[in-house]
Design a protein around this motif. Structure first.
Motif, PDB file in Angstrom:
ATOM      1  N   ARG A  31      -5.365  23.165 -13.780  1.00  0.00           N
ATOM      2  CA  ARG A  31      -5.793  21.965 -14.500  1.00  0.00           C
ATOM      3  C   ARG A  31      -5.011  20.744 -14.013  1.00  0.00           C
ATOM      4  NH1 ARG A  31      -7.224  21.382 -20.491  1.00  0.00           N
ATOM      5  NH2 ARG A  31      -8.703  19.654 -20.265  1.00  0.00           N
ATOM      6  N   ARG A  32      -5.746  19.652 -13.819  1.00  0.00           N
ATOM      7  CA  ARG A  32      -5.109  18.411 -13.362  1.00  0.00           C
ATOM      8  C   ARG A  32      -5.689  17.260 -14.179  1.00  0.00           C
ATOM      9  NH1 ARG A  32      -8.349  14.131 -10.850  1.00  0.00           N
ATOM     10  NH2 ARG A  32      -6.870  12.759  -9.816  1.00  0.00           N
ATOM     11  N   PHE A  33      -4.834  16.317 -14.562  1.00  0.00           N
ATOM     12  CA  PHE A  33      -5.288  15.167 -15.334  1.00  0.00           C
ATOM     13  C   PHE A  33      -5.055  13.892 -14.519  1.00  0.00           C
ATOM     14  CE2 PHE A  33      -3.761  18.391 -18.273  1.00  0.00           C
ATOM     15  CZ  PHE A  33      -4.812  18.501 -19.165  1.00  0.00           C
ATOM     16  N   MET A  80       4.435  13.121  -4.316  1.00  0.00           N
ATOM     17  CA  MET A  80       3.778  13.394  -5.595  1.00  0.00           C
ATOM     18  C   MET A  80       3.366  12.066  -6.218  1.00  0.00           C
ATOM     19  SD  MET A  80       6.565  16.189  -6.881  1.00  0.00           S
ATOM     20  CE  MET A  80       5.589  17.006  -8.145  1.00  0.00           C
ATOM     21  N   LEU A  81       2.074  11.856  -6.393  1.00  0.00           N
ATOM     22  CA  LEU A  81       1.612  10.613  -7.018  1.00  0.00           C
ATOM     23  C   LEU A  81       1.630  10.810  -8.531  1.00  0.00           C
ATOM     24  CD1 LEU A  81      -1.416   9.564  -4.752  1.00  0.00           C
ATOM     25  CD2 LEU A  81       1.044   9.308  -4.376  1.00  0.00           C
ATOM     26  N   PRO A  82       2.380   9.945  -9.248  1.00  0.00           N
ATOM     27  CA  PRO A  82       2.560  10.199 -10.678  1.00  0.00           C
ATOM     28  C   PRO A  82       1.282  10.072 -11.514  1.00  0.00           C
ATOM     29  CG  PRO A  82       3.772   8.226  -9.991  1.00  0.00           C
ATOM     30  CD  PRO A  82       3.193   8.829  -8.753  1.00  0.00           C
ATOM     31  N   ASP A  83       0.240   9.450 -10.975  1.00  0.00           N
ATOM     32  CA  ASP A  83      -1.016   9.373 -11.740  1.00  0.00           C
ATOM     33  C   ASP A  83      -1.729  10.720 -11.813  1.00  0.00           C
ATOM     34  OD1 ASP A  83      -0.813   6.744 -12.338  1.00  0.00           O
ATOM     35  OD2 ASP A  83      -2.304   6.041 -10.887  1.00  0.00           O
ATOM     36  N   ASP A  84      -1.361  11.640 -10.930  1.00  0.00           N
ATOM     37  CA  ASP A  84      -1.954  12.975 -10.978  1.00  0.00           C
ATOM     38  C   ASP A  84      -0.978  13.873 -11.724  1.00  0.00           C
ATOM     39  OD1 ASP A  84      -4.491  13.023  -9.409  1.00  0.00           O
ATOM     40  OD2 ASP A  84      -3.204  12.215  -7.848  1.00  0.00           O
ATOM     41  N   LEU A  85      -1.383  14.301 -12.910  1.00  0.00           N
ATOM     42  CA  LEU A  85      -0.514  15.169 -13.710  1.00  0.00           C
ATOM     43  C   LEU A  85      -1.067  16.590 -13.659  1.00  0.00           C
ATOM     44  CD1 LEU A  85       1.803  15.343 -15.933  1.00  0.00           C
ATOM     45  CD2 LEU A  85      -0.053  15.244 -17.582  1.00  0.00           C
ATOM     46  N   TYR A 132      -1.866  -0.659   3.827  1.00  0.00           N
ATOM     47  CA  TYR A 132      -1.430   0.438   4.702  1.00  0.00           C
ATOM     48  C   TYR A 132      -1.630   1.735   3.929  1.00  0.00           C
ATOM     49  CZ  TYR A 132       0.545  -3.060   7.793  1.00  0.00           C
ATOM     50  OH  TYR A 132       0.692  -4.117   8.647  1.00  0.00           O
ATOM     51  N   GLN A 133      -2.566   2.544   4.369  1.00  0.00           N
ATOM     52  CA  GLN A 133      -2.962   3.733   3.609  1.00  0.00           C
ATOM     53  C   GLN A 133      -2.217   4.976   4.096  1.00  0.00           C
ATOM     54  OE1 GLN A 133      -4.709   3.762   0.974  1.00  0.00           O
ATOM     55  NE2 GLN A 133      -5.690   1.731   1.024  1.00  0.00           N
ATOM     56  N   LEU A 134      -1.705   5.748   3.152  1.00  0.00           N
ATOM     57  CA  LEU A 134      -1.082   7.033   3.494  1.00  0.00           C
ATOM     58  C   LEU A 134      -2.099   7.923   4.221  1.00  0.00           C
ATOM     59  CD1 LEU A 134       1.251   9.060   3.302  1.00  0.00           C
ATOM     60  CD2 LEU A 134       0.410   9.711   1.034  1.00  0.00           C
ATOM     61  N   THR A 135      -3.340   7.860   3.764  1.00  0.00           N
ATOM     62  CA  THR A 135      -4.407   8.678   4.376  1.00  0.00           C
ATOM     63  C   THR A 135      -4.494   8.436   5.885  1.00  0.00           C
ATOM     64  OG1 THR A 135      -5.600   8.536   2.293  1.00  0.00           O
ATOM     65  CG2 THR A 135      -6.883   9.218   4.228  1.00  0.00           C
ATOM     66  N   ASP A 136      -4.413   7.175   6.287  1.00  0.00           N
ATOM     67  CA  ASP A 136      -4.540   6.862   7.720  1.00  0.00           C
ATOM     68  C   ASP A 136      -3.345   7.415   8.511  1.00  0.00           C
ATOM     69  OD1 ASP A 136      -6.867   5.590   7.070  1.00  0.00           O
ATOM     70  OD2 ASP A 136      -5.985   3.574   7.020  1.00  0.00           O
ATOM     71  N   ILE A 158      -6.114  14.978  -3.787  1.00  0.00           N
ATOM     72  CA  ILE A 158      -5.383  14.446  -4.957  1.00  0.00           C
ATOM     73  C   ILE A 158      -3.901  14.321  -4.609  1.00  0.00           C
ATOM     74  CG2 ILE A 158      -7.054  15.173  -6.689  1.00  0.00           C
ATOM     75  CD1 ILE A 158      -4.731  17.352  -7.322  1.00  0.00           C
ATOM     76  N   GLY A 159      -3.148  13.765  -5.551  1.00  0.00           N
ATOM     77  CA  GLY A 159      -1.810  13.281  -5.209  1.00  0.00           C
ATOM     78  C   GLY A 159      -0.683  14.284  -5.063  1.00  0.00           C
ATOM     79  N   ARG A 160      -0.880  15.343  -4.299  1.00  0.00           N
ATOM     80  CA  ARG A 160       0.202  16.244  -3.896  1.00  0.00           C
ATOM     81  C   ARG A 160       0.060  16.477  -2.399  1.00  0.00           C
ATOM     82  NH1 ARG A 160       0.980  14.894  -8.207  1.00  0.00           N
ATOM     83  NH2 ARG A 160       1.630  16.027 -10.076  1.00  0.00           N
ATOM     84  N   TYR A 161       1.111  16.162  -1.659  1.00  0.00           N
ATOM     85  CA  TYR A 161       1.097  16.257  -0.206  1.00  0.00           C
ATOM     86  C   TYR A 161       2.396  16.926   0.230  1.00  0.00           C
ATOM     87  CZ  TYR A 161      -1.816  12.051  -1.092  1.00  0.00           C
ATOM     88  OH  TYR A 161      -2.736  11.154  -1.577  1.00  0.00           O
ATOM     89  N   LEU A 162       2.304  17.752   1.252  1.00  0.00           N
ATOM     90  CA  LEU A 162       3.521  18.274   1.894  1.00  0.00           C
ATOM     91  C   LEU A 162       3.414  17.840   3.343  1.00  0.00           C
ATOM     92  CD1 LEU A 162       5.991  19.899   2.501  1.00  0.00           C
ATOM     93  CD2 LEU A 162       4.732  21.985   2.157  1.00  0.00           C
ATOM     94  N   GLY A 205       0.804  -1.217   0.000  1.00  0.00           N
ATOM     95  CA  GLY A 205       0.000   0.000   0.000  1.00  0.00           C
ATOM     96  C   GLY A 205       0.841   1.273   0.000  1.00  0.00           C
ATOM     97  N   LEU A 206       0.145   2.382  -0.252  1.00  0.00           N
ATOM     98  CA  LEU A 206       0.822   3.679  -0.393  1.00  0.00           C
ATOM     99  C   LEU A 206       1.500   4.126   0.905  1.00  0.00           C
ATOM    100  CD1 LEU A 206       1.275   6.002  -2.370  1.00  0.00           C
ATOM    101  CD2 LEU A 206      -0.953   6.933  -1.694  1.00  0.00           C
ATOM    102  N   GLY A 207       0.859   3.859   2.050  1.00  0.00           N
ATOM    103  CA  GLY A 207       1.457   4.241   3.332  1.00  0.00           C
ATOM    104  C   GLY A 207       2.771   3.511   3.540  1.00  0.00           C
ATOM    105  N   TYR A 235     -11.421   8.512  -3.802  1.00  0.00           N
ATOM    106  CA  TYR A 235     -10.354   9.360  -3.244  1.00  0.00           C
ATOM    107  C   TYR A 235     -10.414   9.324  -1.717  1.00  0.00           C
ATOM    108  CZ  TYR A 235     -10.179  11.621  -7.870  1.00  0.00           C
ATOM    109  OH  TYR A 235     -10.037  11.893  -9.203  1.00  0.00           O
ATOM    110  N   ALA A 236      -9.494  10.065  -1.094  1.00  0.00           N
ATOM    111  CA  ALA A 236      -9.642  10.375   0.328  1.00  0.00           C
ATOM    112  C   ALA A 236     -10.614  11.558   0.397  1.00  0.00           C
ATOM    113  CB  ALA A 236      -8.299  10.739   0.934  1.00  0.00           C
ATOM    114  N   SER A 237     -11.638  11.423   1.217  1.00  0.00           N
ATOM    115  CA  SER A 237     -12.689  12.448   1.314  1.00  0.00           C
ATOM    116  C   SER A 237     -12.523  13.200   2.640  1.00  0.00           C
ATOM    117  CB  SER A 237     -14.049  11.743   1.258  1.00  0.00           C
ATOM    118  OG  SER A 237     -15.101  12.660   1.417  1.00  0.00           O
TER     119      SER A 237
END
Ligand code: G1P
Length: 307
Positions: free
Chosen positions: A269-271, A133-138, A241-245, A217-221, A113-115, A174-176
């Protein structure tokens, strides 16, 4: 105002996914190496990081992904050949990576998992705030989203995530978040973007448990305190294991101890290039914006759509 002068120089880019949504091509080509116009999608991520002042990018990878590292490396024979042939344009193109943040990689080992992927960056990043940075979010090239998030951390401390307005149906992927709107602190320029405090976040909720229209979306600091939180979480949504948690635990943590969770609402704009349609949209939009390709592509699309 919290005094957090630490410069943000690290970005972590999880790249260990199997890319099953893009089979069969991902049997032999990492999803991150699929082109958007004429560049692998991962190059846009590294360029976005560099533009935001990031100096060090860590890819979290798996077996079969070494072409990502090769891409950000010298190609001695090819360079010598191009030099001999006087092909300076091509030579400059293949050396562009030298202007980007320095890249490194670590293997995730197990697909937990991402976490778990982010936790593999702990030793490399150390006790410093870092970007994920999650590469699926451009993000559209030239995006200032990460710079805006860095400004927010400088002003408020804690961790900052990027939020997108979505429908309730979309929110389930997504994470809501539950949010409270904040005034923009002095010295922070979000270019008409909105700033929120996040009071609750849940990974991929069923539709009746969606918190609001604001999805992560996939940008976190992230504050480095997130590593400690990630070491404590149990498997969550999807048994992973979730990054969100992990960053959810920053909500109630003392600000003096790295706590606090904020959101910058994306107004650029995000793709979603993890999805076939989103991937095609990114290719068409970026090609239309390219002065060398745009005009001819526009004519082609017009003619094609008339049939
Ligand atoms: C991941 C995260 C999710 C986030 C999303 C953004 O999900 O787990 O919290 O909202 O990225 O794109 P994935 O799309 O990898 O399933």
């Amino acid at each position: 105002m919290t005094d957090t002068p630490d410069p943000v120089v690290h970005a972590v880019v999880p790249s260990a996914g199997r890319g099953t949504r893009f089979l069969p091509i991902t049997k032999s080509i990492p999803k991150e190496m699929l082109p958007i116009v004429d560049r692998p999608s991962i190059e846009y991520i590294v360029r976005e990081a560099t533009d935001a002042g990031i100096e060090d990018v860590l890819f979290v990878t798996r077996a079969g992904k070494t072409s990502i590292e090769d891409y950000f490396d010298a190609e001695g024979d090819l360079e010598a050949e191009l030099e001999r042939a006087g092909k300076t344009g091509a030579l400059e193109t293949i050396r562009e990576y030298l202007g980007y943040a320095r890249v490194h990689s670590v293997r995730q080992g197990k697909p937990l998992g991402l976490g778990h992927a982010i936790l593999q960056a702990k030793r490399h990043v150390g006790d410093a705030p870092f970007v994920v940075m999650l590469p699926d979010d451009l993000m559209e090239p030239g995006s200032r989203l990460v710079s805006k998030m860095i400004q927010v951390r400088r002003a408020l401390g804690g961790s900052v995530v990027a939020l997108l307005k979505v429908t309730p149906e979309q929110a389930t992927a997504y994470a809501s978040t539950s949010v409270e709107f904040l005034d923009i602190p002095e010295g922070v320029d979000l270019e008409d973007g909105e700033l929120v405090r996040i009071t609750d976040v849940v990974e991929k909720p069923p539709i009746d448990q969606v918190k609001s229209e604001y999805a992560v979306i996939g940008r976190y600091l992230l504050d480095p305190a997130v590593f400690e939180a990630l070491e404590q979480i149990e498997p969550g949504a999807g048994g992973e294991y979730q990054l969100t948690d992990g960053y959810a635990r920053m909500i109630d943590r003392d600000p003096a101890d790295g706590g606090g969770l904020y959101g910058v609402v994306v107004n650029e704009r995000r793709f979603d290039t993890g999805d076939k349609l989103g991937y095609l949209e990114a290719n068409v939009s970026l090609a239309l914006a390219d002065p060398r390709l745009g005009p001819a592509l526009r004519d082609y699309l017009r003619a094609e759509l008339q049939d």
